[in-house]
Design an enzyme around this catalytic site. Structure first.
Site, PDB file in Angstrom:
ATOM      1  N   ARG A  22      40.486 -76.717  16.766  1.00 40.08           N
ATOM      2  CA  ARG A  22      41.743 -76.060  17.151  1.00 40.08           C
ATOM      3  C   ARG A  22      42.845 -77.090  17.348  1.00 40.08           C
ATOM      4  NH1 ARG A  22      38.076 -72.739  20.056  1.00 40.08           N
ATOM      5  NH2 ARG A  22      38.326 -73.940  21.961  1.00 40.08           N
ATOM      6  N   CYS A  43      21.568 -68.105  28.208  1.00 39.15           N
ATOM      7  CA  CYS A  43      21.582 -67.388  29.486  1.00 39.15           C
ATOM      8  C   CYS A  43      21.106 -65.937  29.326  1.00 39.15           C
ATOM      9  CB  CYS A  43      22.982 -67.396  30.094  1.00 39.15           C
ATOM     10  SG  CYS A  43      23.650 -69.057  30.238  1.00 39.15           S
TER      11      CYS A  43
END
Ligand code: FAD
Length: 548
Positions: A22, A43
Site C-alpha cells: 500500500r 484464532c
C-alpha cells in the site's frame, strides 16, 4: 524499489507485506511461509474444530493467488527459510519435498515466525493420540482422531489457558467427555484465583471435568495418569500449555536475544541488525505495567507491529510501538473472561503491594430485562493510583468493560480518573454509573481513606482470631440464615443505627455483606460513630463462598 523479504505468512507477516505494498508500488515484496496456508485465521481454529465455524474454508482468508492479484505480492507456501545471512543480506529457502535450496537477496527483511507450541516433558507426550492445536493441519489431525472410531469418547486437554479453554468448550460441544488438566491451582492464570473460580464453575456446569494442581505422571493410550494416582480417561489428548517464541533462525543469524528468551527489538521493531525487523509472537516488547520486555502472543500486537516495521523500513515513521498492556479475552461457554495488565497475585509475588477493589455491577441497568452480574476488579498503585491491571468476568458486556479499562491503562489513567469517565448509557446497554465508574468510586474511596477494605483471602489467612475481631454481617436475617462466615454476628444495615450499642467500639471490626455495598454503608456509619478500627470486606461474600 526496495526488496522486501517477509518470513512467516500469517498475522504479523501478512500485515507487513500488504502494508508495504500500500505504501510502495515499486517495492519487490516476497513472502515465504513454511506451512501450506498463508493468512489463515488461527484464532478461529478452535471454533472450526467445534463446528461453530462450519466451513473450514472460512478460516482461509487469502491465497497466494489472491495476494498476487490484489497486492502484487510473491507469496511462496511450503517454503521454509532455513538460513539468514545478515552480511550478504540473503535468505536460504527450502521448498517442501525438494532437496535444493534457493538463495534470495533482500534490502529489508521482516521476520514474523510466530511461536512454537510448548510440549511439556511428560512421558508419553510423543504418542500418536497427543496433539497440539495451532495450525490448520493440526485441526485436521485432531478432527480425524476424534472421528476415527465410535470408541473415541474421552478427550483430555492439558493446560487451562486460552487455547485449552477454547478447545475444551468446542470439543465438549461435539459431544465428547472433556477433562482439563491444569498444573496451577486455577485455569486462566492471567486473572486472580477468586475471579477464576467463576470459570471453574462454568466449566463444571457444562460438564467439563476440571482437574487443578495436577502433576501428570504419564500419558498412555486411553488415559492420562496423574501423580495423585488418579487415572483420567483420554482417547485423545490436546497439549495446550503455551508457546515459546521461534528464535533459532534469528539466533543462528547472530541477532540479539532478549532476557526473556525472545528476539530483542527496538520501538521500530528493528532487531540488532539495522535492516532486519522482527514482529509478533517471536519478539519481546515492553510490558508497560512491569516496565520490562516480555513476549506477548496475541494477534493484534503482531498485526500492528508488522505495519510499524514496514513504515519504519520505508522511512515514514516517527513514532514507534508503544509497548503493551496485554489486553485479552476468552469465551468459556456462556461466560467471557477478560484481563488487562497484571494480576494482584503476580504483583504480590513480585514483592509489590498493589491495592485492588472488586465490584459486582449488573451488565446493564438491573431493572431492564436480561442484566447479568459482572465481576470486575481493578488493581492500582497505592500512592499514585496508577492502574496496574483489571479483570472482568461475566455473561454480558465483558468485552466493553475490558476495552474501556485497557484504554484507560494505555492513556496512563489512575483509579481516580475512572470516577470521571463519561460513558454511553441507556438502560439496555449500561448504567448511569457504569461498572468502570463504580470501580473508580470504590477505588478512590479506598485511596482517600473514605473506606478501608480487607480482601477475603486476608481474612482467611488471618486465621479468624475471633476473640480479637468483631465480624459483622449486615445482610438481612434471611440472607444470614442461608449461610454466613462462622463467628459473625448479624445486624442488618437497616437496623444498624439503632443497634450499634450491641457492638464493641474498641474491637477490630470486619463488616461484610453480599457484594460490598451494604458493608460500605455500615462502615461509614460505624466509622462516624467512633469505631476506629473498621474494615469492609472487598467484594463481600460472593467470591468468599465460591471457594476463592
Ligand atoms: P503466526 O501467525 O503464528 O505466523 C507465523 C508463521 O510463520 C507460521 O505460519 C509459520 O509456519 C511461519 N514460519 C515459521 N518459521 C518459518 C520459517 N523458517 N520459514 C517460513 N515460515 C516460517 N490471539 C488473539 O489475540 N486472540 C485470539 O483469540 C487468539 N486465538 C488463538 C487461537 C489459536 C488456536 C492459536 C494457535 C493462536 C491464537 N491467538 C490468538 C494467537 C495469535 O494467533 C498469534 O499471536 C498471532 O498469530 C501471532 O502472529 P505471528 O505473525 O507472530 O505468528
Amino acid at each position: 524499489g526496495l526488496k522486501f523479504i517477509i518470513v512467516g505468512g500469517v498475522a504479523g507477516g501478512m500485515s507487513a507485506a500488504t502494508r508495504a505494498r500500500r505504501l510502495s508500488e515499486s517495492a519487490s515484496i516476497t513472502v515465504f511461509e513454511k506451512g501450506p496456508y498463508v493468512s489463515y485465521a488461527n484464532c478461529g481454529i478452535p471454533y472450526s474444530l467445534g463446528e461453530v465455524i462450519q466451513k473450514e474454508e472460512s478460516l482461509i482468508l487469502n491465497t497466494p493467488k489472491s495476494f498476487k492479484d490484489r497486492y502484487n505480492l510473491d507469496v511462496h507456501i511450503d517454503s521454509e527459510v532455513v538460513k539468514i545471512d545478515p552480511q550478504q543480506k540473503t535468505v536460504d529457502v527450502r521448498v517442501q519435498g525438494e532437496k535444493t535450496i534457493e538463495r534470495y537477496a533482500w534490502d529489508k527483511l521482516v521476520l514474523s515466525l510466530g511461536a512454537e507450541p510448548f510440549l511439556p516433558p511428560i512421558k508419553g507426550i510423543d504418542l500418536p493420540h497427543v496433539f497440539t492445536l495451532q495450525t490448520i493441519p493440526d485441526l485436521r489431525r485432531i478432527r480425524c482422531a476424534l472421528q476415527a472410531s465410535t470408541r473415541v469418547k474421552h478427550v483430555a486437554v492439558i493446560g487451562g489457558g486460552f487455547i485449552g479453554l477454547e478447545a475444551a468448550e468446542n470439543i465438549k460441544g461435539l459431544g465428547f467427555e472433556v477433562s482439563i488438566l491444569e498444573a496451577a491451582p486455577q485455569v486462566f492464570t492471567l486473572v486472580d484465583h477468586d475471579i477464576a473460580e467463576r470459570i471453574h464453575t462454568e466449566l463444571r456446569a457444562n460438564g467439563v471435568s476440571v482437574h487443578l494442581r495436577v502433576n501428570i505422571k504419564e500419558i498412555q493410550p486411553g488415559h492420562v495418569m496423574l501423580g495423585s494416582g488418579e487415572t483420567v480417561p483420554a482417547d485423545v489428548v490436546i497439549a495446550a500449555v503455551g508457546v515459546r517464541p521461534r528464535t533459532s533462525l534469528a539466533r543462528d543469524a547472530g541477532l540479539k536475544i532478549g532476557s526473556s528468551g525472545a528476539v530483542s527489538v527496538d520501538h521500530f521493531m528493528r532487531t540488532s541488525h539495522p535492516d532486519i525487523y522482527a514482529v509478533g509472537d517471536m519478539v519481546e516488547t515492553e510490558n508497560r505495567v512491569l516496565d520490562r520486555a516480555l513476549p506477548l502472543a496475541l494477534a493484534g500486537p503482531a498485526a500492528r507491529q508488522g505495519r510499524i516495521a514496514v513504515d519504519h523500513a520505508l522511512g515514514i515513521l516517527k513514532e514507534g510501538y508503544r509497548g503493551n498492556v496485554g489486553t485479552s479475552i476468552c469465551k468459556v461457554f456462556g461466560l467471557a473472561v477478560a484481563s488487562v495488565g497484571t494480576s494482584a497475585r503476580v504483583l504480590q509475588q513480585m514483592g509489590k503491594k498493589p491495592l485492588w477493589v472488586t465490584v459486582y455491577p449488573p451488565s446493564h441497568a438491573g431493572y431492564y430485562p436480561g442484566a447479568q452480574p459482572l465481576s470486575l476488579r481493578v488493581i492500582f498503585e497505592p500512592e499514585s493510583g496508577r492502574l496496574l491491571g483489571a479483570q472482568v468476568v461475566g455473561k454480558e458486556g465483558v468485552d466493553k468493560q475490558i476495552d474501556v479499562l485497557a484504554m484507560a491503562m494505555q492513556t496512563g489513567m489512575s483509579i481516580s480518573d475512572l470516577e470521571h469517565l463519561e460513558l454511553a448509557y441507556a438502560p439496555p446497554y449500561g448504567s448511569a454509573k457504569s461498572p468502570v465508574n463504580m470501580a473508580g468510586f470504590v477505588g478512590t474511596n479506598v485511596l482517600r481513606g473514605i473506606v478501608r477494605i480487607m480482601h477475603p483471602e486476608e481474612l482467611v489467612s488471618s486465621g479468624f482470631p475471633l476473640e480479637s475481631i468483631q465480624l459483622l454481617d449486615v445482610r438481612s436475617p434471611e440472607e444470614f440464615g442461608r449461610g454466613h462466615i462462622p463467628g459473625a454476628v448479624n445486624i442488618s444495615v437497616n437496623t444498624l443505627r439503632e443497634r450499634m450499642d450491641e457492638l464493641d467500639k474498641n474491637k477490630y471490626t470486619v463488616v461484610y455483606c453480599g457484594v460490598g455495598y451494604r458493608g460500605y454503608l455500615a462502615y461509614r456509619m460505624l466509622e462516624q460513630n467512633g469505631f476506629e478500627q473498621v474494615v469492609n470486606l472487598d467484594g463481600g461474600t460472593s467470591l468468599f463462598f465460591s471457594g476463592g
